[in-house]
Design a protein around this motif. Sequence first.
Motif, short mmCIF file in Angstrom:
data_model
loop_
_atom_site.label_atom_id
_atom_site.label_comp_id
_atom_site.label_asym_id
_atom_site.label_seq_id
_atom_site.Cartn_x
_atom_site.Cartn_y
_atom_site.Cartn_z
N ARG A 1 0.88 4.21 -2.75
CA ARG A 1 0.73 5.64 -2.41
C ARG A 1 1.91 6.47 -2.90
O ARG A 1 1.73 7.61 -3.32
CB ARG A 1 0.54 5.79 -0.90
CG ARG A 1 -0.79 5.24 -0.43
CD ARG A 1 -1.00 5.49 1.06
NE ARG A 1 -2.12 4.71 1.53
CZ ARG A 1 -2.04 3.74 2.43
NH1 ARG A 1 -0.89 3.45 3.00
NH2 ARG A 1 -3.11 3.08 2.80
N ARG B 1 1.28 7.10 -6.43
CA ARG B 1 0.27 8.18 -6.56
C ARG B 1 0.95 9.54 -6.43
O ARG B 1 0.71 10.44 -7.21
CB ARG B 1 -0.81 8.02 -5.50
CG ARG B 1 -1.79 9.21 -5.46
CD ARG B 1 -2.76 9.15 -4.31
NE ARG B 1 -2.06 9.21 -3.03
CZ ARG B 1 -2.63 8.94 -1.86
NH1 ARG B 1 -3.90 8.59 -1.80
NH2 ARG B 1 -1.95 9.03 -0.75
N THR C 1 -5.44 4.51 -7.33
CA THR C 1 -4.87 4.22 -6.01
C THR C 1 -5.88 3.47 -5.16
O THR C 1 -5.54 2.44 -4.55
CB THR C 1 -4.44 5.53 -5.30
OG1 THR C 1 -3.53 6.22 -6.14
CG2 THR C 1 -3.78 5.24 -3.97
N ASP C 2 -7.10 3.96 -5.11
CA ASP C 2 -8.14 3.30 -4.31
C ASP C 2 -8.36 1.86 -4.78
O ASP C 2 -8.50 0.95 -3.97
CB ASP C 2 -9.46 4.09 -4.39
CG ASP C 2 -9.37 5.45 -3.71
OD1 ASP C 2 -8.42 5.67 -2.92
OD2 ASP C 2 -10.24 6.30 -3.98
N ALA C 3 -8.36 1.67 -6.11
CA ALA C 3 -8.60 0.33 -6.66
C ALA C 3 -7.47 -0.63 -6.25
O ALA C 3 -7.72 -1.77 -5.84
CB ALA C 3 -8.70 0.39 -8.18
N ASP D 1 -5.96 -5.20 -0.10
CA ASP D 1 -6.75 -5.65 1.05
C ASP D 1 -7.46 -6.97 0.76
O ASP D 1 -7.54 -7.85 1.62
CB ASP D 1 -7.78 -4.58 1.45
CG ASP D 1 -7.12 -3.39 2.15
OD1 ASP D 1 -6.02 -3.56 2.73
OD2 ASP D 1 -7.71 -2.29 2.10
N VAL E 1 -5.34 -0.29 -3.68
CA VAL E 1 -5.35 -0.49 -2.22
C VAL E 1 -6.41 -1.54 -1.88
O VAL E 1 -6.18 -2.44 -1.07
CB VAL E 1 -5.61 0.84 -1.47
CG1 VAL E 1 -5.97 0.60 -0.02
CG2 VAL E 1 -4.37 1.74 -1.56
N LYS E 2 -7.56 -1.47 -2.56
CA LYS E 2 -8.62 -2.46 -2.33
C LYS E 2 -8.17 -3.86 -2.76
O LYS E 2 -8.40 -4.84 -2.06
CB LYS E 2 -9.90 -2.07 -3.06
CG LYS E 2 -11.05 -3.04 -2.77
CD LYS E 2 -12.32 -2.63 -3.44
CE LYS E 2 -13.49 -3.57 -3.19
NZ LYS E 2 -13.22 -4.86 -2.60
N GLN F 1 -6.23 9.06 -8.17
CA GLN F 1 -6.80 8.67 -6.88
C GLN F 1 -7.70 7.43 -7.04
O GLN F 1 -7.67 6.53 -6.19
CB GLN F 1 -7.59 9.83 -6.27
CG GLN F 1 -8.09 9.54 -4.85
CD GLN F 1 -6.97 9.21 -3.88
OE1 GLN F 1 -5.96 9.90 -3.82
NE2 GLN F 1 -7.11 8.12 -3.14
N LYS F 2 -8.47 7.38 -8.13
CA LYS F 2 -9.33 6.21 -8.38
C LYS F 2 -8.46 4.95 -8.55
O LYS F 2 -8.79 3.88 -8.03
CB LYS F 2 -10.18 6.41 -9.64
CG LYS F 2 -11.36 7.34 -9.43
CD LYS F 2 -12.14 7.52 -10.72
CE LYS F 2 -13.12 8.66 -10.59
NZ LYS F 2 -13.67 9.05 -11.90
N ASP G 1 -7.75 13.13 -10.04
CA ASP G 1 -8.91 12.29 -9.68
C ASP G 1 -8.75 10.87 -10.21
O ASP G 1 -9.05 9.89 -9.51
CB ASP G 1 -10.21 12.91 -10.21
CG ASP G 1 -10.61 14.18 -9.46
OD1 ASP G 1 -10.05 14.43 -8.37
OD2 ASP G 1 -11.47 14.93 -9.97
N LYS H 1 0.83 -1.21 0.00
CA LYS H 1 0.00 0.00 0.00
C LYS H 1 0.87 1.26 0.00
O LYS H 1 0.56 2.24 -0.69
CB LYS H 1 -0.92 0.03 1.22
CG LYS H 1 -2.06 -0.95 1.17
CD LYS H 1 -2.86 -0.79 2.44
CE LYS H 1 -3.95 -1.78 2.60
NZ LYS H 1 -4.67 -1.57 3.87
#
Length: 184
Positions: A128, A131, A163-165, A171, A167-168, A160-161, A157, A124
């Motif tokens: 980041r 990013r 990055t979120d994907a 997880d 990171v998910k 960030q999308k 944006d 992660k």
Amino acid sequence: MEEILMDAEDRMEKALSSLDREFSRLRTGRASTALLDGIKVDYYGTPTPIDQLASLSTPDSRTVTIQPWDKSAFAAVEKAILKSDLGLTPVNDGKIIRIGIPPLTEDRRRELVKVAKKYTEEAKVAVRNIRRDANESLKKKKNDKEISEDDMHKGQDEVQKLTDAYVKKSDDALATKEKEIMEI
């Protein structure tokens, strides 16, 4: 801008595949030849990956067998496995080396889950950092007047999308590995 996004996604994918490699080396209750991936054997003075001087197989869920192609490599392979931090004891019968995978204790399972969480956190952090690099590249392009401020914000944006994907995905990989480790 598209180039920055493609580069970021490519690097995030590499961070995720690195996490998968780390997970494959983590011992679960089942035998896997991936357990031996990180082990190097001192073969005629050269550190050599174990899979380059022997055939590896898992005849059943609790045993890994190693069959060195060179008979003189048996002792070196055994020594390398004993020196590794896997906590496994090889048994050599002269033709093949067998490693019995003992069932994991509850404490050892918890330790392995902690290690898996540490690997996930490292992945992660890598995502980041990617990013941050991408956002800095976008800001530099805006400052160099190559893109407008609106485009920069759209790009951020998108980053960030991404990055979120990722990171998910990290997880999700952890949840799967944790379930696999805790399975009795």
